[in-house]
Every structure is written in C-alpha cells, then in structure tokens.
Design a protein around this motif. Structure first.
Motif, PDB file in Angstrom:
ATOM      1  N   UNK B  64      23.729  41.151  37.865  1.00  0.00           N
ATOM      2  CA  UNK B  64      25.058  40.865  38.433  1.00  0.00           C
ATOM      3  C   UNK B  64      25.068  41.239  39.906  1.00  0.00           C
ATOM      4  N   UNK B  65      24.542  42.431  40.203  1.00  0.00           N
ATOM      5  CA  UNK B  65      24.565  42.877  41.597  1.00  0.00           C
ATOM      6  C   UNK B  65      23.715  41.955  42.476  1.00  0.00           C
ATOM      7  N   UNK B  66      22.550  41.550  41.949  1.00  0.00           N
ATOM      8  CA  UNK B  66      21.691  40.644  42.712  1.00  0.00           C
ATOM      9  C   UNK B  66      22.459  39.366  43.049  1.00  0.00           C
ATOM     10  N   UNK B  67      23.070  38.789  42.023  1.00  0.00           N
ATOM     11  CA  UNK B  67      23.795  37.542  42.266  1.00  0.00           C
ATOM     12  C   UNK B  67      25.030  37.782  43.121  1.00  0.00           C
ATOM     13  N   UNK B  68      25.618  38.976  43.009  1.00  0.00           N
ATOM     14  CA  UNK B  68      26.768  39.272  43.863  1.00  0.00           C
ATOM     15  C   UNK B  68      26.338  39.238  45.328  1.00  0.00           C
ATOM     16  N   UNK B  69      25.177  39.816  45.601  1.00  0.00           N
ATOM     17  CA  UNK B  69      24.665  39.797  46.977  1.00  0.00           C
ATOM     18  C   UNK B  69      24.448  38.359  47.450  1.00  0.00           C
ATOM     19  N   UNK B  70      23.814  37.564  46.590  1.00  0.00           N
ATOM     20  CA  UNK B  70      23.534  36.182  46.985  1.00  0.00           C
ATOM     21  C   UNK B  70      24.821  35.395  47.161  1.00  0.00           C
ATOM     22  N   UNK B  71      25.794  35.633  46.273  1.00  0.00           N
ATOM     23  CA  UNK B  71      27.054  34.911  46.381  1.00  0.00           C
ATOM     24  C   UNK B  71      27.765  35.291  47.667  1.00  0.00           C
ATOM     25  N   UNK B 180      19.169  51.942  39.619  1.00  0.00           N
ATOM     26  CA  UNK B 180      20.473  51.318  39.465  1.00  0.00           C
ATOM     27  C   UNK B 180      21.424  51.659  40.598  1.00  0.00           C
ATOM     28  N   UNK B 181      21.489  52.954  40.921  1.00  0.00           N
ATOM     29  CA  UNK B 181      22.487  53.322  41.925  1.00  0.00           C
ATOM     30  C   UNK B 181      22.126  52.802  43.300  1.00  0.00           C
ATOM     31  N   UNK B 182      20.826  52.681  43.550  1.00  0.00           N
ATOM     32  CA  UNK B 182      20.406  52.116  44.837  1.00  0.00           C
ATOM     33  C   UNK B 182      21.040  50.746  45.040  1.00  0.00           C
ATOM     34  N   UNK B 183      20.965  49.910  44.010  1.00  0.00           N
ATOM     35  CA  UNK B 183      21.459  48.547  44.140  1.00  0.00           C
ATOM     36  C   UNK B 183      22.990  48.507  44.133  1.00  0.00           C
ATOM     37  N   UNK B 184      23.591  49.287  43.206  1.00  0.00           N
ATOM     38  CA  UNK B 184      25.049  49.247  43.102  1.00  0.00           C
ATOM     39  C   UNK B 184      25.685  49.709  44.410  1.00  0.00           C
ATOM     40  N   UNK B 185      25.182  50.817  44.923  1.00  0.00           N
ATOM     41  CA  UNK B 185      25.745  51.341  46.169  1.00  0.00           C
ATOM     42  C   UNK B 185      25.508  50.351  47.313  1.00  0.00           C
ATOM     43  N   UNK B 186      24.292  49.801  47.335  1.00  0.00           N
ATOM     44  CA  UNK B 186      23.989  48.844  48.412  1.00  0.00           C
ATOM     45  C   UNK B 186      24.934  47.655  48.346  1.00  0.00           C
ATOM     46  N   UNK B 187      25.187  47.157  47.128  1.00  0.00           N
ATOM     47  CA  UNK B 187      26.083  46.009  46.990  1.00  0.00           C
ATOM     48  C   UNK B 187      27.458  46.339  47.564  1.00  0.00           C
ATOM     49  N   UNK B 188      27.965  47.514  47.169  1.00  0.00           N
ATOM     50  CA  UNK B 188      29.295  47.896  47.652  1.00  0.00           C
ATOM     51  C   UNK B 188      29.304  48.051  49.169  1.00  0.00           C
ATOM     52  N   UNK B 189      28.262  48.686  49.682  1.00  0.00           N
ATOM     53  CA  UNK B 189      28.216  48.891  51.134  1.00  0.00           C
ATOM     54  C   UNK B 189      28.200  47.553  51.858  1.00  0.00           C
ATOM     55  N   UNK B 190      27.359  46.643  51.387  1.00  0.00           N
ATOM     56  CA  UNK B 190      27.274  45.330  52.038  1.00  0.00           C
ATOM     57  C   UNK B 190      28.599  44.590  51.941  1.00  0.00           C
TER      58      UNK B 190
END
Lengths: 249, 337, 288
Positions: B64-71, B180-190
């Motif tokens: 989900x986070x990966x696709x959230x970034x791409x979206x 997990x937290x690396x990606x989740x936090x990164x998504x939110x930050x971005x």
C-alpha cells in the motif's frame, strides 16, 4: 540612445508574411502607441520582440544588446514585460497568489521587483499591495477570490499587476482597454499615466484610439505587416493611408 | 398543496477562516481541523503494530505504501504540473536497479542505498525526460509510456544487470520493524512535504505552469527548469519506492518495469481523487487490498483496474476524497421552498 | 541491395502500423492509445474466426476488420465522446482501454507462439538475387493501396473532404455544417480498421502474441513523433527513415539495437525539431 530599436523586423509564417521589415525605436520614458486593423500584425510584433515567436529576419536592440532569438524568460529578465491580449489567469489560484509567480521569478528577486519587495519581505503582503495599486479593493474579498471567477475588468488589472511585479523598464500592453466598460477604462488611464511618470517606458497596442491618444505622444500605424506611418496622433489620423487601412479603399 | 424541499448546503465557517490562519479558538475547532490528519498519521503509524499477528497483511501494508508513493508521484505530475505520466514503472525500475547496484557493488546498507538510489535515480529519470519538457500535449505521455517498455527490451537484449534473471542476493532489511516503519514514516514525510511544497512559492509556480505556461514565461521564469524540478521530485518518490522494493524482495529484475506500477497508481489517483495528494494515498489504501484479493486471477487484475479507471473517468467522478472532504466541510439540511 | 529491399518492406510495415494513429490524431486530435490493442484484437479475432468458426481467410479477414472498426466506434461513442477536449483524460482513458483489451487476451490464455494467421500466398521470389516472400511483397502492395485509397478518399469523396476540413480548422468546419462527432467516429473507425489491416498483413510473418500490442503502440508512436504527430506526409517520411534505420541497424549491429536506435531517433527529433518533420507550424502553441 534609444532604449529599444527594431530594425527591418520580418516574420514569415510559411508563405505568409506577417511582419514585413518593421523599423521603429523608442526612447526611455516615452509612451508609444501601435495601431492597425485586425490581423495587421500587431500581436505578432509583440510576440517577436518578447521572444515568444522567433523573427525570421531583422534586429531587436534593447539597451545596446541584440535580443532577437533569445528565450522569452531571458528577455523578461532584461526588463521587457508584456501583457497578454487573451486573459488566462492562473485560475486555480486566488487572485493575490497569482502575483507570487512573477515575484518568485529571477527578475523580481534580483532587482527587487515592485518597490524592492520581491527581494525581501513577505510576498503575500507585496502581492496585496500591488493589487491595491492597480485598483483591487483591499478590504473586500476580491483579492482572495479564485482568479478564474473574476470579471474581465479585474483580470486586465491583474495582468497589469503581474507585469508591475516584475518592475519593468519597458512595458508592452497588448490591448489592455479592449473588453472594458467606459468607466473601467477611465480608471485605467490614470494608472498608465502614473506608471509612465514613475519612469516606465510603455508601448501600447490599442484599438481604443481616443483613450490611447490621451497617454501616447507618438503613434505608429501598421497594416498588413508594414509600417505605414509614424508621428503624433494628429498626424497619424490625418494620414490617407491610415484612413484607407481602417475604412477600406 | 405539497411543499417542495431542497437540500441546502452551507460551508462550515471554520473552513473559510482556517484557510491560511490558525484556528485556535476552541478545542472543538482544533479537533475538527486535526482529526482527519490524525486519523491518517495515527492509522498508518499504528498499522504495523496492529497487523503484527497477520504477517501477510503486513506485507500488504508495505505494498500500500509503495503504491501510495507512486500515486502521489502521478498525482503531483498530473494535477499540479499538468503532465500525464503513463510509465510510473520507469521510476520503480530505475530506483530498483539503482539500489541493487549500490548494494551489490558498493555494499551499502539498505538505509543508505535507498535514499541514494532515489537521488541518483531521480536525476537519471529527469535527464532522460528532459527532451520532451519544452513540449506540451501528448509528448510527455508518449515518452513515459515508451521508456519502461524500451528499458525492458534493452535490458533483455543486452543482458544488462543479469538480463532476464535480474540481480539477486540483495541485502534485506533484517529487522522487520525497521523495514516497516522506514517505509511508513517515509510515506508520511513525503506526503506532507509535497503538500507543503504545493502551497509554497515554488509550488505556486508549478501550479501556474499547469494553468497558463505562457504567462509564467512572461514572468521571467524558465519553465523547463521548473518542470524539471517537479519531475525530479516526482521521480524521487518513484525511485524511492523502487529502491525499497528491491531491498524487500532482495531482488531487482525486469518485473519492476511491469505494467502494475504504471496502471494501479493512475487508478488509485483517479478513484481517490486527484489534486490533493491525500486522495492518491486514499486510493492506494483502497485499491491495493483489492489487488491482493484478485491476485489469483493474474492479468485480470490489470483488466479490472483499467476498467475501473475508465469508468470513473467517463462518469467524471471527482474522486472519493474530494467527495468526502466536501461532505466534511458542509452542513446539509432540507429546507422548504 | 538487401538493405534497400528489406528497408522498403520494413518501412511499409511501419506505415501500416502508424497510419491509423496519425489519421485519428490528425483529423480529430484524439490520441488513440488503444491503437496497439486493436492491432492485437484484430489478430485474435481473425484467428478465432478461422480456427473456431472454420471460416476461410477472406471472410474472416473482412469480418475481423469490421470488428476492429466497431471497437473504434464503441470507444469513441461510449468513452471519448464524453471526455473529449480533456487532453489528460483522453490519454488515460484510451490507454486504460487498450491495456484492458490486451490483458484480457492474456488472461483468456492467448499466450505463446501457437496462434498464427496464414499467409496470403506461400512462396518466395527473387528480386535482384534477394529472396523476398510473397507476404512481404503483399505488405508493400497493401501499404501502397492503402495510402492511395486514403488519399483518394480524402480528396474526392464528400465525407473524406469533411475529414480533411475538420483536421485543418475544426471551428470553421463546424460552422460549415460538418459534424465533429460524426467525423471523429468515422476517423476512429477508419483508424482502427487500418490498425486491423496492419495486423492481418503483419501477423502472418510471425505469430500472434499479446506483447505485440505494446510493441506496435511504441513503434506507431515513434513514427508519429518523428514525423510530426498528426501529419500524414510526415508519417510516411518518418516511416521510411525509421524503417531503413532499423534495417541498417539489424544488418550492421544486431537485432537488439533496434530499440536503442528508435529511442535515439525520437530523442534526437525532440531536441532538434520537436514538431517532427512536417509538424504543424505552431510555435506559440506546441512548444513552450
């Protein structure tokens, strides 16, 4: 020395010659009018000077520098600003945010832009000051409305404000009076005069001759891409060729 | 006589006032403003903990986070810059191979190689997309459509980076919590960084280009340069996602240029509602689990997404988020006429 | 000599592939990203008709062409008509439909190299000692006939002239009573049928694979971009340039440089003359 000199400027679109060897020059501090029937090449002339289209031949010398073939944004940063005839504001942004864009540009940042505010200070406040200057009511909601919802009169002012934000040396107005009511024009004329007094050189392309002659000391008439006459408003209006161009033979 | 009724919608006052200034007059207003944000941030941060006993769904959360970034990247390009990117997988692939190379040859650990791969990948993508930036219209769409397909063919043909087998034995994260937290936090930050960018002066210029590029040029701004910056940001997100994927799968291969990475983000943005970046994230949160349900059907997934996408576009859907936020900011009541 | 002959054949392949896209974009400004999908679609429909319904080649070919045209019409009437003018949505919607079509075939199990269409006539002729099979000659012949037919159609028939009129100036044409929707539907039908024609001519040279959908789209777009999107003469010229370029690459380098060369050609075009060979002269609008 003249501020802007245009020599034998020619522009061909395929086989059609839109501009055919236009010559003119303008001194610092002058207001010059350009008139001509529809399709005579007035807007093409502006587009060539400001670099939006590339001229086929000729020279455009601004402050001793040939600017023909330069990119539009570079020309703007030398100090030539233009308004557009067809109003397309940044419609998804509020009116005052529209002015952030010119204030963000390199010209405003380097020269300070309008009243030196582009270099330092809050761009939002400067934008509001600017809008007030061109006649937006500061206390009303108008400056905060989306630009896409503003009526034509305000859009023309907004366009003018966009150029002012850049602190231009030479301002080229493409039909700023067209589409405005008489009272709106009456309030625009003093604005132009004030600008000119503050030292801005202005070229105005206009169909509203009466209002144009109030501000412009010198007028150039073009027809079918050729300059037919240049001189004081009275001289130009008395010219046979001008009458012919406007009224038909 | 029958009285007719109509629905009246009134904007909540606080919405208007809070635009630009801080509403701090009462707890109610503060809650009203931060509740949706808190829901998203808190929800995403708590999700790895809550899903601790469902490892499969933890993986889904990552996707989900990966696709959230791409979206977000797609939404940013389409609705802020006005460029339609049909090849999100190009970014993923470049990022993935970049991370793989950095990890294999320079032996960088994932936490370093991912940001570096994103940075270099974004620079690489921007450079390749540079020629079509001075043009308007369909050019950008065409070029972005071509790049991932061409990359696949080129890598296949020249046997680059392991050819069709891809690059294997890439270092994983080791610790699942970091993973997990690396990606989740990164998504939110971005997400919040991009949202902030869009209201900053640079963001306004970028949005100005979408509305009227000529006018931006007439303001003395080099729009090709600004567009290149915007593409750099968007491809940074894409490459980040790709680089992360490479480390999670411990493999970088041709399937990183696959169509999924191009189509699903577009579908997520359109379904979730474009123009706010949050909509894109919401779309990803909705569509990715659906994708997991459809996993058994293989190519049918893409068909389903494409059809959803077309239907939403044709019925001119405004997207879920725009609908929800309108409802959230309005009172509704029936009044008699 | 070999290069010359195969170059011509290859160029006509590209013309067949790209002309449908150009036709639609040139007349109606609709970027039909489902072009490649229709290509594959026609191939499979023809195959199904021949092998499941046991039709002979000619009726099957004609029917599948009709199906292709129908798909074009359906795409326009149900999708593009509603979002016309919204550039971004047109691109996304046609691409999505194309992907849906292609991936449906993949899902239905049309994979591998077992699906082939028959050649019109078996055999090989020697032209200046170079062996060329009849199918490749057919490609050239059909390409020439198609060009001539489209030329005659747009030159001499009323509907054809309407198409040209709307391509030149949509508003003026509409004022003269040309229905923009009608012409766009027609253009989509024609464009799709041309794509189908390309499929019927080219698939016999190999086998029908789903990936061909994407490859066709790429090559069609490449040709259009180099030639100037929407310009018919540009497309033909670009097809020759790219066609020969590819054959030369294959002969002197290797097959897999084909993609690289195509990509390089596109990038070079974008940098040197962004509007392509014969792109419409719109300095202010196209280029920013």
């Amino acid at each position: 020395m003249a501020m802007l000199t245009v020599n034998r400027l020619t522009k061909k679109f395929g086989g059609i010659t839109a501009l055919d060897g236009i010559d003119f020059s303008i001194e610092k501090g002058e207001v010059m009018g350009v008139i001509g029937p529809n399709g005579s090449g007035k807007t093409t002339l502006i587009n060539c000077i400001t670099g939006f289209i590339k001229a086929t031949a000729g020279d455009i010398i601004f402050n001793g520098r040939n600017i023909r073939g330069m990119k539009p944004h570079k020309i703007v940063n030398l100090g030539i600003c233009r308004t557009f005839q067809i109003m397309r504001p940044y419609s998804s942004l509020p009116a005052y945010k529209n002015l952030i864009i010119p204030l963000y540009g390199p010209r405003a940042r380097k020269t300070g832009g309008w009243r030196g505010g582009g270099r330092h200070g809050d761009r939002n406040i400067i934008a509001l000051d600017l809008l007030e200057e061109v006649g937006f009511e500061r206390e009303s909601k108008v400056p905060y409305k989306l630009a896409g919802t503003l009526p034509t009169g305000y859009l023309k002012r907004l366009e003018l404000a966009r150029c002012l934000a850049l602190n231009p040396d030479l301002l080229i107005c493409d039909e700023v009076f067209s589409g405005l009511s008489m009272s709106e024009i009456a309030s625009m004329v003093p604005l132009i005069e004030k600008l000119n007094k503050s030292g801005v050189t202005i070229i105005m392309i206009e169909h509203r001759l009466k209002e144009l002659f109030r501000v412009a000391r010198r007028v150039m008439a073009i027809s079918y891409g050729e300059k037919i006459v240049e001189g004081s408003p009275e001289e130009v209006m008395a010219n046979e060729k001008v009458k012919e161009a406007y009224l038909g033979a | 006589m029958q009285t007719e009724k109509r629905k009246e919608r009134i904007d909540r006052g606080i919405k208007i006032r809070s635009d630009g200034i801080y509403a701090l007059s009462s707890w109610r207003e503060i809650t009203y403003l931060i509740a949706p944000r808190f829901l998203l941030i808190g929800g995403l941060l708590a999700a790895p903990l809550l899903l601790h006993f469902f490892p499969y769904w933890q993986k889904v959360l990552l996707i989900i986070c990966i696709y959230a970034l791409l979206s977000m990247a797609f939404d940013f390009l389409a609705n802020y810059v006005g460029l339609v990117c049909l090849g999100g997988s190009f970014f993923v692939g470049v990022g993935g191979y970049g991370a793989a190379l950095l990890n294999k040859y320079l032996l960088l650990s994932p936490l370093i190689s991912i940001p570096l791969a994103a940075l270099f990948g974004a620079a690489f993508c921007t450079l390749l997309l540079l020629p079509c930036l001075p043009l308007r219209g369909v050019y950008f769409a065409i070029i972005t459509l071509m790049y991932p397909l061409m990359m696949t063919r080129i890598i296949e043909a020249f046997e680059l980076f392991g050819g069709t087998n891809g690059m294997m034995d890439i270092q994983g994260f080791g610790n699942p919590w970091i993973e997990q937290y690396f990606l989740v936090v990164a998504t939110l930050v971005f997400l919040f960084a991009l949202r902030r960018l869009s209201v900053e002066d640079l963001g306004l210029v970028i949005r100005g280009i979408k509305d009227n590029d000529q006018s931006v040029r007439a303001s003395g701004i080099n729009i090709t340069f600004i567009k290149a910056q915007a593409i750099f940001y968007a491809s940074f997100l894409g490459c980040f996602a790709g680089a992360y994927l490479a480390h999670v799968y411990m493999w970088a291969g041709l399937s990183m240029f696959a169509l999924d990475f191009s189509i699903i983000p577009i579908a997520a943005t359109v379904v979730g509602g474009g123009g706010s970046l949050l909509g894109a994230v919401l779309g990803a949160i909705l569509l990715v689990p659906l994708s997991e349900v459809l996993r058994a059907f293989g190519p049918l997934r893409i068909v389903v997404y494409s059809l959803i996408l077309t239907v939403v576009i044709v019925i001119k859907g405004e997207g879920l988020l725009n609908y929800l936020s309108r409802k959230y900011h309005q009172f509704e009541r029936w009044v008699e006429i | 000599m070999e290069i010359l002959i195969y170059g011509i054949v290859n160029s006509f392949k590209l013309i067949l592939i790209a002309f449908g896209f150009t036709l639609v974009y040139g007349t109606s400004r609709l970027p039909n990203f489902a072009h490649g999908a229709i290509f594959v679609f026609t191939g499979f429909v023809a195959w199904i008709m021949m092998h499941k319904l046991n039709l002979p080649f000619l009726p099957a070919a004609l029917l599948s062409l009709a199906c292709a045209a129908l798909v074009g019409v359906v795409i326009y009437q149900f999708i593009l008509k509603r979002i016309r003018g919204m550039n971004m949505n047109e691109i996304i919607a046609t691409y999505a439909i194309g992907v849906a079509l292609i991936e449906t075939f993949r899902w239905l199990g049309f994979k591998g190299t077992t699906f082939t269409l028959p050649v019109v006539k078996e055999g090989v002729v020697f032209i200046a000692d170079v062996p060329v099979d009849y199918q490749r000659l057919m490609v050239v012949a059909v390409g020439l006939v198609m060009l001539a037919a489209v030329w005659a159609f747009t030159k001499f028939t009323r509907t054809g002239r309407a198409l040209r009129g709307i391509a030149q100036d949509e508003r003026a044409a509409m004022m003269l009573g040309i229905d923009s929707d009608m012409t766009a539907t027609l253009a989509m039908a024609l464009g799709s049928a041309l794509s189908g024609l390309a499929a019927l001519m080219l698939f016999p040279l190999g086998s029908i694979v789903v990936e061909a959908g994407y490859n066709t789209l790429i090559f069609a777009l490449a040709v259009c971009m180099v030639g100037g999107i929407g310009s018919w003469s540009g497309t033909v010229l670009a097809a020759f340039v790219l066609g020969f370029l590819q054959v030369v690459t294959v002969t002197y380098l290797a097959t897999h440089f084909q993609m690289v060369v195509t990509l390089a050609a596109i990038i070079a075009t974008l940098i040197l003359k962004p509007s392509g060979f014969f792109g419409k002269h719109k300095e202010l609008e196209e280029r920013v």
